[in-house]
Design a protein around this motif. Structure first.
Motif, PDB file in Angstrom:
ATOM      1  N   LEU A   1       0.827  -1.216   0.000  1.00  0.00           N
ATOM      2  CA  LEU A   1       0.000   0.000   0.000  1.00  0.00           C
ATOM      3  C   LEU A   1       0.858   1.261   0.000  1.00  0.00           C
ATOM      4  CD1 LEU A   1      -3.007  -0.778   2.375  1.00  0.00           C
ATOM      5  CD2 LEU A   1      -3.081  -0.284  -0.071  1.00  0.00           C
ATOM      6  N   GLN A   2       1.951   1.248   0.742  1.00  0.00           N
ATOM      7  CA  GLN A   2       2.828   2.420   0.792  1.00  0.00           C
ATOM      8  C   GLN A   2       3.394   2.744  -0.586  1.00  0.00           C
ATOM      9  OE1 GLN A   2       3.135   4.472   3.361  1.00  0.00           O
ATOM     10  NE2 GLN A   2       4.423   5.774   2.082  1.00  0.00           N
ATOM     11  N   ALA A   3       3.539   1.743  -1.427  1.00  0.00           N
ATOM     12  CA  ALA A   3       4.111   1.949  -2.762  1.00  0.00           C
ATOM     13  C   ALA A   3       3.079   2.413  -3.796  1.00  0.00           C
ATOM     14  CB  ALA A   3       4.763   0.653  -3.246  1.00  0.00           C
ATOM     15  N   VAL A   4       1.800   2.489  -3.427  1.00  0.00           N
ATOM     16  CA  VAL A   4       0.780   2.972  -4.364  1.00  0.00           C
ATOM     17  C   VAL A   4       1.046   4.455  -4.605  1.00  0.00           C
ATOM     18  CG1 VAL A   4      -1.692   3.414  -4.680  1.00  0.00           C
ATOM     19  CG2 VAL A   4      -0.924   1.250  -3.657  1.00  0.00           C
ATOM     20  N   PRO A   5       1.288   4.866  -5.856  1.00  0.00           N
ATOM     21  CA  PRO A   5       1.715   6.239  -6.114  1.00  0.00           C
ATOM     22  C   PRO A   5       0.647   7.309  -5.873  1.00  0.00           C
ATOM     23  CG  PRO A   5       1.719   4.940  -8.155  1.00  0.00           C
ATOM     24  CD  PRO A   5       1.347   4.028  -7.045  1.00  0.00           C
ATOM     25  N   ASP A   6      -0.603   7.000  -6.132  1.00  0.00           N
ATOM     26  CA  ASP A   6      -1.674   7.990  -5.995  1.00  0.00           C
ATOM     27  C   ASP A   6      -2.139   8.069  -4.538  1.00  0.00           C
ATOM     28  OD1 ASP A   6      -3.863   9.636  -7.529  1.00  0.00           O
ATOM     29  OD2 ASP A   6      -4.944   8.356  -6.100  1.00  0.00           O
ATOM     30  N   GLU A   7      -2.078   9.268  -3.952  1.00  0.00           N
ATOM     31  CA  GLU A   7      -2.405   9.441  -2.533  1.00  0.00           C
ATOM     32  C   GLU A   7      -3.848   9.053  -2.217  1.00  0.00           C
ATOM     33  OE1 GLU A   7      -2.738   9.912   1.333  1.00  0.00           O
ATOM     34  OE2 GLU A   7      -0.823   9.903   0.286  1.00  0.00           O
ATOM     35  N   THR A   8      -4.799   9.426  -3.071  1.00  0.00           N
ATOM     36  CA  THR A   8      -6.201   9.059  -2.828  1.00  0.00           C
ATOM     37  C   THR A   8      -6.375   7.554  -2.884  1.00  0.00           C
ATOM     38  OG1 THR A   8      -6.997  11.161  -3.732  1.00  0.00           O
ATOM     39  CG2 THR A   8      -8.583   9.342  -3.652  1.00  0.00           C
ATOM     40  N   ARG A   9      -5.786   6.919  -3.881  1.00  0.00           N
ATOM     41  CA  ARG A   9      -5.889   5.465  -4.015  1.00  0.00           C
ATOM     42  C   ARG A   9      -5.243   4.769  -2.806  1.00  0.00           C
ATOM     43  NH1 ARG A   9      -8.486   5.800  -7.456  1.00  0.00           N
ATOM     44  NH2 ARG A   9      -7.289   6.237  -9.291  1.00  0.00           N
ATOM     45  N   ARG A  10      -4.108   5.311  -2.345  1.00  0.00           N
ATOM     46  CA  ARG A  10      -3.418   4.746  -1.186  1.00  0.00           C
ATOM     47  C   ARG A  10      -4.270   4.918   0.081  1.00  0.00           C
ATOM     48  NH1 ARG A  10       1.165   6.979  -2.135  1.00  0.00           N
ATOM     49  NH2 ARG A  10       0.874   8.829  -0.858  1.00  0.00           N
ATOM     50  N   SER A  11      -4.811   6.107   0.295  1.00  0.00           N
ATOM     51  CA  SER A  11      -5.637   6.377   1.464  1.00  0.00           C
ATOM     52  C   SER A  11      -6.925   5.547   1.441  1.00  0.00           C
ATOM     53  CB  SER A  11      -5.972   7.874   1.505  1.00  0.00           C
ATOM     54  OG  SER A  11      -6.859   8.158   2.539  1.00  0.00           O
ATOM     55  N   ASP A  12      -7.581   5.503   0.292  1.00  0.00           N
ATOM     56  CA  ASP A  12      -8.790   4.682   0.157  1.00  0.00           C
ATOM     57  C   ASP A  12      -8.464   3.203   0.369  1.00  0.00           C
ATOM     58  OD1 ASP A  12     -10.269   6.970  -0.379  1.00  0.00           O
ATOM     59  OD2 ASP A  12     -10.689   6.467  -2.473  1.00  0.00           O
ATOM     60  N   GLY A  13      -7.301   2.775  -0.090  1.00  0.00           N
ATOM     61  CA  GLY A  13      -6.881   1.389   0.111  1.00  0.00           C
ATOM     62  C   GLY A  13      -6.729   1.064   1.585  1.00  0.00           C
ATOM     63  N   ARG A  14      -6.170   1.975   2.342  1.00  0.00           N
ATOM     64  CA  ARG A  14      -6.018   1.749   3.785  1.00  0.00           C
ATOM     65  C   ARG A  14      -7.388   1.662   4.461  1.00  0.00           C
ATOM     66  NH1 ARG A  14      -0.997   5.083   3.510  1.00  0.00           N
ATOM     67  NH2 ARG A  14       0.641   3.553   3.851  1.00  0.00           N
ATOM     68  N   GLN A  15      -8.338   2.480   3.989  1.00  0.00           N
ATOM     69  CA  GLN A  15      -9.687   2.436   4.555  1.00  0.00           C
ATOM     70  C   GLN A  15     -10.378   1.121   4.196  1.00  0.00           C
ATOM     71  OE1 GLN A  15     -11.080   5.044   6.680  1.00  0.00           O
ATOM     72  NE2 GLN A  15     -12.027   3.088   7.087  1.00  0.00           N
TER      73      GLN A  15
END
Length: 136
Positions: free
Chosen positions: A17-31
């Motif tokens: 997840l930390q390596a996902v470049p898009d901040e929204t996609r990364r944040s949504d992924g954590r949720q």
């Protein structure tokens, strides 16, 4: 017979997840990770190189091909979050109609941003998917 590429690994979900470049996609992924862990009761595991899955079930086709897959999962792709949910339950279409902005394919639900959808409906989709899945 071809070997299934989507198998459970010991790779770090957090590193992925930390390596996902898009901040929204990364944040949504954590949720999504938090909700799916909570609703499924299973810890997140990385399946193949890019699917975060929860729980597992064994399948076997008439052809003899068999393998294991997560009960539910998601992948933060370039264009959207791809959710892997069991779709064969009666409330599926009605819930999708209330979900908000999304796309579907034969096996996937695509959501660009969690802010585009009704979170309560998404959680109900996840819960119903788990209840009607192979191990539900």
């Amino acid at each position: 017979m071809a070997k299934n590429k989507t198998t459970e690994t010991n790779a770090s979900v957090e590193d992925f997840l930390q390596a996902v470049p898009d901040e929204t996609r990364r944040s949504d992924g954590r949720q999504l990770l938090a909700w799916m862990e909570e609703l499924s009761g299973f810890p997140a595991k990385l399946w193949g190189p890019s699917i975060i899955g929860f729980g597992s079930y064994h399948y076997k086709y008439a052809s003899g091909h068999e393998g294991d897959m997560p009960l539910i999962g998601f992948s933060p792709r370039k264009d959207s979050q791809v959710l892997y949910l069991f779709q064969g339950f009666p409330e599926w279409e009605e819930l999708l109609a209330r979900l908000g902005k999304h796309k579907t394919s034969k096996a996937c639900l695509y959501i660009k941003k969690l802010s585009d959808i009704d979170i309560a409906v998404l959680k109900q989709l996840i819960t119903e998917s788990l209840a009607h899945s192979s191990n539900g």
